[in-house]
Design an enzyme around this catalytic site. Structure first.
Site, PDB file in Angstrom:
ATOM      1  CB  CYS A 117     -19.169 -42.785  -5.029  1.00  0.00           C
ATOM      2  SG  CYS A 117     -18.269 -43.764  -3.844  1.00  0.00           S
TER       3      CYS A 117
HETATM    4  C1  UDX Z   1     -15.778 -40.204  -6.063  1.00  0.00           C
HETATM    5  C2  UDX Z   1     -15.333 -38.995  -5.235  1.00  0.00           C
HETATM    6  O1  UDX Z   1     -14.387 -38.226  -6.009  1.00  0.00           O
HETATM    7  C3  UDX Z   1     -14.754 -39.442  -3.896  1.00  0.00           C
HETATM    8  O2  UDX Z   1     -14.402 -38.316  -3.110  1.00  0.00           O
HETATM    9  C4  UDX Z   1     -15.830 -40.279  -3.175  1.00  0.00           C
HETATM   10  O3  UDX Z   1     -15.388 -40.723  -1.938  1.00  0.00           O
HETATM   11  C5  UDX Z   1     -16.232 -41.459  -4.039  1.00  0.00           C
HETATM   12  O4  UDX Z   1     -16.704 -40.984  -5.314  1.00  0.00           O
HETATM   13  P1  UDX Z   1     -14.540 -42.046  -7.532  1.00  0.00           P
HETATM   14  O5  UDX Z   1     -15.862 -42.734  -7.644  1.00  0.00           O
HETATM   15  O6  UDX Z   1     -13.329 -42.850  -7.284  1.00  0.00           O
HETATM   16  O7  UDX Z   1     -14.600 -40.953  -6.384  1.00  0.00           O
HETATM   17  O8  UDX Z   1     -14.333 -41.301  -8.927  1.00  0.00           O
HETATM   18  P2  UDX Z   1     -13.981 -39.843  -9.450  1.00  0.00           P
HETATM   19  O9  UDX Z   1     -12.531 -39.682  -9.673  1.00  0.00           O
HETATM   20  O10 UDX Z   1     -14.619 -38.812  -8.615  1.00  0.00           O
HETATM   21  O11 UDX Z   1     -14.688 -39.887 -10.893  1.00  0.00           O
HETATM   22  C6  UDX Z   1     -16.069 -40.218 -11.024  1.00  0.00           C
HETATM   23  C7  UDX Z   1     -16.491 -40.223 -12.466  1.00  0.00           C
HETATM   24  O12 UDX Z   1     -16.498 -38.932 -13.016  1.00  0.00           O
HETATM   25  C8  UDX Z   1     -15.621 -41.081 -13.383  1.00  0.00           C
HETATM   26  O13 UDX Z   1     -16.449 -41.826 -14.227  1.00  0.00           O
HETATM   27  C9  UDX Z   1     -14.822 -40.053 -14.168  1.00  0.00           C
HETATM   28  O14 UDX Z   1     -14.449 -40.511 -15.433  1.00  0.00           O
HETATM   29  C10 UDX Z   1     -15.813 -38.904 -14.255  1.00  0.00           C
HETATM   30  N1  UDX Z   1     -15.200 -37.559 -14.423  1.00  0.00           N
HETATM   31  C11 UDX Z   1     -14.397 -37.058 -13.460  1.00  0.00           C
HETATM   32  C12 UDX Z   1     -15.503 -36.803 -15.555  1.00  0.00           C
HETATM   33  O15 UDX Z   1     -16.255 -37.233 -16.445  1.00  0.00           O
HETATM   34  N2  UDX Z   1     -14.969 -35.539 -15.650  1.00  0.00           N
HETATM   35  C13 UDX Z   1     -14.169 -34.999 -14.703  1.00  0.00           C
HETATM   36  O16 UDX Z   1     -13.742 -33.847 -14.862  1.00  0.00           O
HETATM   37  C14 UDX Z   1     -13.860 -35.786 -13.573  1.00  0.00           C
END
Ligand code: UDX
Length: 443
Positions: free
Chosen positions: A257
């Site tokens: 996403c």
């Molecule tokens: C995201 C949105 O959170 C969700 O609401 C939407 O519908 C789809 O996209 P998702 O892709 O499952 O969800 O992942 P998410 O948990 O948001 O993490 C995305 C990325 O950010 C990951 O690679 C994660 O490792 C990274 N991340 C997350 C960080 O580097 N630091 C953080 O503090 C949080």
């Protein structure tokens, strides 16, 4: 109420299973025969906690099909097909429009077609134009997080619904009736027009990505000046106006996403003649983050990684998923390999390991050799390496047997690309002779 779902990927499958669990009859349609056959046998094609159990529990209300005619007589049809990036970074809407074109001949003028796919502003309006008076189009973006998508389906923080001002009242009422479970739970509903609903989704994802990019950029300064980004994030996050979530510095954001949605929002600004400043910088910082981290690793080995072997812990884009799309871990693996290093990969999720093995096979068939080997056993992955790199934020790494790892590795070095090891453990490991490097921290 008879409902239907088009597309059985992450979004569609969770929507289908979730609605069935709430008591609705659901027909789930996909063009992928192997996916549908697996689902008919009760096997979800993706790994998601609780999904398989829910599929079994609700099988009498769930029907899977590859024949679009079976969608006839459905009252509410959810379009949940992918909107991947095209070569320019724009959202590719081919799947959405082809799904709607195929559906059109079956519609009788009383159906509601709900767009759950993430679509650029103006798409719901275009789909309504395409369908004319054959159906009523409603925007209902999803906010499911992979790994905890089932939990998110039943406990959303909000439900966003975008309607046209020309829709008759019963369209809204039917959507409220369908989602009465969430209304009863007092979950806030944001009822708005199509355009706002579409932008809420892009703005939310880009804002979260921006938070991460901000903390990652700050981590570079924090590291230089002797500060600790974990303490900074805690100090910032206690301010409720900022909040403590999505402030974990690391090797950047990936997944199905954030990358595509940030890029698509950049395009939407451009198409409306506005310069996309923050979304653009958000992406730029993220693009720099992995090379920046690689440089830190290189520096430790005197600028040369040729012939070095690394254990890469965590392979998907985040914990508890087998989704490899835009995985920062795999991007880092590529760069390490380009530098002449060998990479021994491990992930707790079996499906992830299997998916990476398939990917490696594919790459190996196009090149002479590909320096990534996936192991099913963590100790074997760690054995004989010159360094351990943590690339996915599993808390479980803290509970692993680091004493055993000390004996197994060739060189005691940890590069914690997610700052996930607890400070007490890090201090202990450093005392025991490990070299530790995180992102923006000073030990
Ligand atoms: C995201 C949105 O959170 C969700 O609401 C939407 O519908 C789809 O996209 P998702 O892709 O499952 O969800 O992942 P998410 O948990 O948001 O993490 C995305 C990325 O950010 C990951 O690679 C994660 O490792 C990274 N991340 C997350 C960080 O580097 N630091 C953080 O503090 C949080």
């Amino acid at each position: 109420m008879k409902t239907a779902v088009i597309g059985t990927g992450y979004v569609g499958l969770i929507q289908a299973v979730g609605l069935a669990h709430l008591g609705f009859k659901v027909i789930a349609y996909d063009i992928d025969i192997s996916k549908i056959n697996a689902l008919k046998r009760g096997n979800p094609p993706i790994y998601e906690k609780g999904l398989k159990e829910l599929l079994h529990q609700n099988r009498e209300r769930l029907f899977f099909t590859t024949s679009v005619e079976d969608l006839k007589d459905s009252e509410v049809i959810f379009v949940c097909v992918g909107t991947p990036q095209d070569s320019q970074g724009k959202a590719n809407l081919n799947f959405v429009f082809s799904a709607v074109e195929n559906l059109k001949p079956l519609l009788m003028g009383k159906e509601i077609v709900v767009l759950k796919s993430t679509v650029p502003v103006g798409t719901n309006r275009k789909v309504q134009q395409l369908l004319g008076d054959k159906a009523f189009v409603v925007s209902n973006p999803e906010f499911l997080r992979e790994g905890i998508a089932v939990e998110d389906f039943f406990n959303p923080e909000r439900v966003v619904l975008g309607f046209s001002e020309n829709h008759p009242e019963w369209v809204r009422e039917k959507m409220f009736n369908l989602y009465r479970f969430f209304l009863k739970k007092n979950i806030p509903f944001v009822v708005t027009n199509w355009e706002s609903a579409e932008l809420i989704k892009y703005a939310s994802n880009t804002f979260l990505a921006m938070k991460i990019s901000f903390i990652n950029e700050l981590a570079r300064l924090s590291e230089k000046v002797g500060a600790d980004i974990k303490e900074i994030a805690r100090g910032m996050g206690l301010d409720s106006r900022i909040g403590n979530k999505f402030l974990n510095a690391g090797i950047g954001w990936g997944g199905s996403c954030f990358p595509k949605d940030v890029s698509a929002l950049i395009w939407q600004f451009k198409e409306w003649g506005i310069e996309p400043k923050l979304p653009k910088v958000t992406k730029e910082i993220n693009d720099e983050q992995i090379p920046w981290f690689l440089n830190k690793i290189k520096k430790h080995y005197g600028g040369n990684l040729n012939g070095k072997t690394f254990a890469l812990l965590g392979l998907a884009f985040k914990p508890y998923t087998d989704d490899l799309r835009e995985s920062p871990s795999l991007k880092l693996a590529e760069l390490l390999i380009q530098e002449g290093a060998f990479v021994k990969g491990y992930d707790y999720v079996e499906g992830t390991r299997e998916n990476v093995k398939k990917l490696v096979e594919l790459k190996a068939s196009t090149r002479h050799s590909y320096g990534l080997i996936v192991y099913d056993d963590l100790n074997t992955a760690v054995k004989g390496v010159d360094g351990i790199i943590i690339a996915v934020e599993y808390k479980e790494w803290n509970r692993e047997n680091w004493k055993e790892f000390s004996k197994l590795v060739r060189n005691k070095a940890i590069f914690d690309g997610r700052n996930i090891l607890e400070r007490i453990l890090v201090k202990k490991l450093v005392k025991e002779g490990w070299h530790y490097e995180g992102v923006g921290v000073n030990i």
